[in-house]
Design a protein around this motif. Structure first.
Motif, PDB file in Angstrom:
ATOM      1  N   VAL A  58      -2.249  94.992  20.827  1.00  0.00           N
ATOM      2  CA  VAL A  58      -3.256  94.074  21.346  1.00  0.00           C
ATOM      3  C   VAL A  58      -3.299  92.915  20.368  1.00  0.00           C
ATOM      4  CG1 VAL A  58      -5.687  93.727  21.878  1.00  0.00           C
ATOM      5  CG2 VAL A  58      -4.571  95.876  22.507  1.00  0.00           C
ATOM      6  N   LEU A  59      -2.948  91.738  20.856  1.00  0.00           N
ATOM      7  CA  LEU A  59      -2.859  90.570  19.992  1.00  0.00           C
ATOM      8  C   LEU A  59      -4.189  89.857  19.829  1.00  0.00           C
ATOM      9  CD1 LEU A  59       0.524  89.109  21.275  1.00  0.00           C
ATOM     10  CD2 LEU A  59       0.120  90.575  19.282  1.00  0.00           C
ATOM     11  N   MET A  60      -4.918  89.715  20.928  1.00  0.00           N
ATOM     12  CA  MET A  60      -6.169  88.961  20.883  1.00  0.00           C
ATOM     13  C   MET A  60      -6.963  89.187  22.161  1.00  0.00           C
ATOM     14  SD  MET A  60      -4.714  85.111  21.570  1.00  0.00           S
ATOM     15  CE  MET A  60      -6.194  84.420  22.288  1.00  0.00           C
ATOM     16  N   VAL A  61      -8.218  88.793  22.109  1.00  0.00           N
ATOM     17  CA  VAL A  61      -9.099  88.764  23.283  1.00  0.00           C
ATOM     18  C   VAL A  61      -9.687  87.369  23.345  1.00  0.00           C
ATOM     19  CG1 VAL A  61     -11.188  89.700  24.349  1.00  0.00           C
ATOM     20  CG2 VAL A  61      -9.641  91.223  23.108  1.00  0.00           C
ATOM     21  N   THR A 125      12.947  81.191  14.862  1.00  0.00           N
ATOM     22  CA  THR A 125      12.956  82.130  13.742  1.00  0.00           C
ATOM     23  C   THR A 125      11.566  82.401  13.183  1.00  0.00           C
ATOM     24  OG1 THR A 125      13.378  80.309  12.217  1.00  0.00           O
ATOM     25  CG2 THR A 125      15.306  81.487  13.065  1.00  0.00           C
ATOM     26  N   SER A 126      10.528  81.752  13.742  1.00  0.00           N
ATOM     27  CA  SER A 126       9.158  81.953  13.257  1.00  0.00           C
ATOM     28  C   SER A 126       8.658  83.336  13.630  1.00  0.00           C
ATOM     29  CB  SER A 126       8.211  80.923  13.873  1.00  0.00           C
ATOM     30  OG  SER A 126       8.559  79.623  13.519  1.00  0.00           O
ATOM     31  N   PRO A 127       7.840  83.944  12.754  1.00  0.00           N
ATOM     32  CA  PRO A 127       7.252  85.232  13.135  1.00  0.00           C
ATOM     33  C   PRO A 127       6.266  85.032  14.283  1.00  0.00           C
ATOM     34  CG  PRO A 127       6.331  84.456  11.053  1.00  0.00           C
ATOM     35  CD  PRO A 127       7.415  83.499  11.436  1.00  0.00           C
ATOM     36  N   PRO A 128       6.126  86.038  15.137  1.00  0.00           N
ATOM     37  CA  PRO A 128       5.180  85.917  16.264  1.00  0.00           C
ATOM     38  C   PRO A 128       3.736  86.060  15.772  1.00  0.00           C
ATOM     39  CG  PRO A 128       6.253  88.064  16.305  1.00  0.00           C
ATOM     40  CD  PRO A 128       6.863  87.299  15.170  1.00  0.00           C
ATOM     41  N   ILE A 129       3.019  84.964  15.777  1.00  0.00           N
ATOM     42  CA  ILE A 129       1.648  84.922  15.266  1.00  0.00           C
ATOM     43  C   ILE A 129       0.698  84.603  16.414  1.00  0.00           C
ATOM     44  CG2 ILE A 129       0.075  83.673  13.745  1.00  0.00           C
ATOM     45  CD1 ILE A 129       2.532  83.161  11.943  1.00  0.00           C
ATOM     46  N   ARG A 135      -1.856  85.868  11.121  1.00  0.00           N
ATOM     47  CA  ARG A 135      -1.415  87.254  11.313  1.00  0.00           C
ATOM     48  C   ARG A 135      -0.851  87.436  12.720  1.00  0.00           C
ATOM     49  NH1 ARG A 135      -5.907  87.496   7.950  1.00  0.00           N
ATOM     50  NH2 ARG A 135      -5.635  88.801   6.105  1.00  0.00           N
ATOM     51  N   HIS A 136      -0.092  88.514  12.876  1.00  0.00           N
ATOM     52  CA  HIS A 136       0.495  88.840  14.173  1.00  0.00           C
ATOM     53  C   HIS A 136      -0.592  89.074  15.220  1.00  0.00           C
ATOM     54  CE1 HIS A 136       3.215  90.496  17.116  1.00  0.00           C
ATOM     55  NE2 HIS A 136       2.606  91.661  17.077  1.00  0.00           N
ATOM     56  N   SER A 137      -1.639  89.798  14.841  1.00  0.00           N
ATOM     57  CA  SER A 137      -2.713  90.165  15.749  1.00  0.00           C
ATOM     58  C   SER A 137      -4.056  89.787  15.155  1.00  0.00           C
ATOM     59  CB  SER A 137      -2.672  91.689  15.996  1.00  0.00           C
ATOM     60  OG  SER A 137      -3.836  92.137  16.653  1.00  0.00           O
ATOM     61  N   CYS A 138      -5.028  89.549  16.011  1.00  0.00           N
ATOM     62  CA  CYS A 138      -6.395  89.297  15.549  1.00  0.00           C
ATOM     63  C   CYS A 138      -7.083  90.589  15.105  1.00  0.00           C
ATOM     64  CB  CYS A 138      -7.210  88.648  16.668  1.00  0.00           C
ATOM     65  SG  CYS A 138      -6.639  86.988  17.079  1.00  0.00           S
ATOM     66  N   GLN A 149     -11.340  97.329   6.313  1.00  0.00           N
ATOM     67  CA  GLN A 149     -10.217  97.072   5.422  1.00  0.00           C
ATOM     68  C   GLN A 149      -9.179  96.225   6.147  1.00  0.00           C
ATOM     69  OE1 GLN A 149     -10.105  98.132   2.194  1.00  0.00           O
ATOM     70  NE2 GLN A 149     -12.156  98.984   2.533  1.00  0.00           N
ATOM     71  N   VAL A 150      -8.689  95.191   5.487  1.00  0.00           N
ATOM     72  CA  VAL A 150      -7.609  94.379   6.038  1.00  0.00           C
ATOM     73  C   VAL A 150      -6.328  95.205   5.931  1.00  0.00           C
ATOM     74  CG1 VAL A 150      -6.253  92.268   5.760  1.00  0.00           C
ATOM     75  CG2 VAL A 150      -8.735  92.215   5.440  1.00  0.00           C
TER      76      VAL A 150
END
Length: 163
Positions: A58-61, A125-129, A135-138, A149-150
């Motif tokens: 789950v990346l974001m809402v 070539t960028s990371p999927p943010i 960060r990749h996910s929220c 904790q992060v």
């Protein structure tokens, strides 16, 4: 023969609202029926979950109004309603981190949308943010022993994303 009169000037644009007005909304006959199946909240919005196609993370809402959901379906890229900006927000319009939409689902109650997406970077070539924090996910905070904790690293400094 006299030249035709110039058309009157266009009226100033109306303030943007998540709930389309009758004047700005196409007639019901022209609106896609599938949008009528969504149970919009009192503000004309529905929560939308972006889930990564491959990993199922789950990346974001975010929120969508009718126009955002219709635009997402039409263009194949995520478009949300930004409550803070009070306007449509094409994901990646500033950062370059676009979400290509593969599938749109509606939950059993009709009040939550699920987008299956591929998170694309600014460059191949960028990371999927997906998160504005770089960060990749929220969803990078995990509850451990009564504290948040992060647990996910910053992939790219947000200062480099939002120049």
């Amino acid at each position: 023969m006299a030249a035709p009169a110039a058309p009157p000037p266009a009226p100033p644009p109306a303030p943007v609202s998540p709930r389309p007005s009758a004047a700005s909304t196409p007639s019901t006959a022209a609106a896609p029926d599938w949008l009528d199946a969504v149970r919009w909240n009192a503000d004309g919005l529905v929560p939308a979950i972006a889930q990564e196609q491959g990993s199922k993370d789950v990346l974001m809402v975010a929120w969508m109004n009718r126009e955002a959901l219709a635009a997402t379906a039409a263009r194949g890229e995520a478009v949300y309603w930004s409550r803070s900006r009070a306007r449509l927000w094409h994901k990646g319009e500033e950062s370059g981190h676009v979400q290509r939409v593969h599938e749109i689902r509606l939950d059993c109650d009709g009040d939550v949308v699920l987008l299956t997406v591929t998170q694309l970077g600014r460059e191949p070539t960028s990371p999927p943010i997906a998160c504005h924090t770089g960060r990749h996910s929220c969803f990078f905070n995990r509850l451990e022993d009564g504290r948040w904790q992060v647990v996910e690293p910053v992939l790219v400094d947000p200062e480099r994303i939002y120049r």
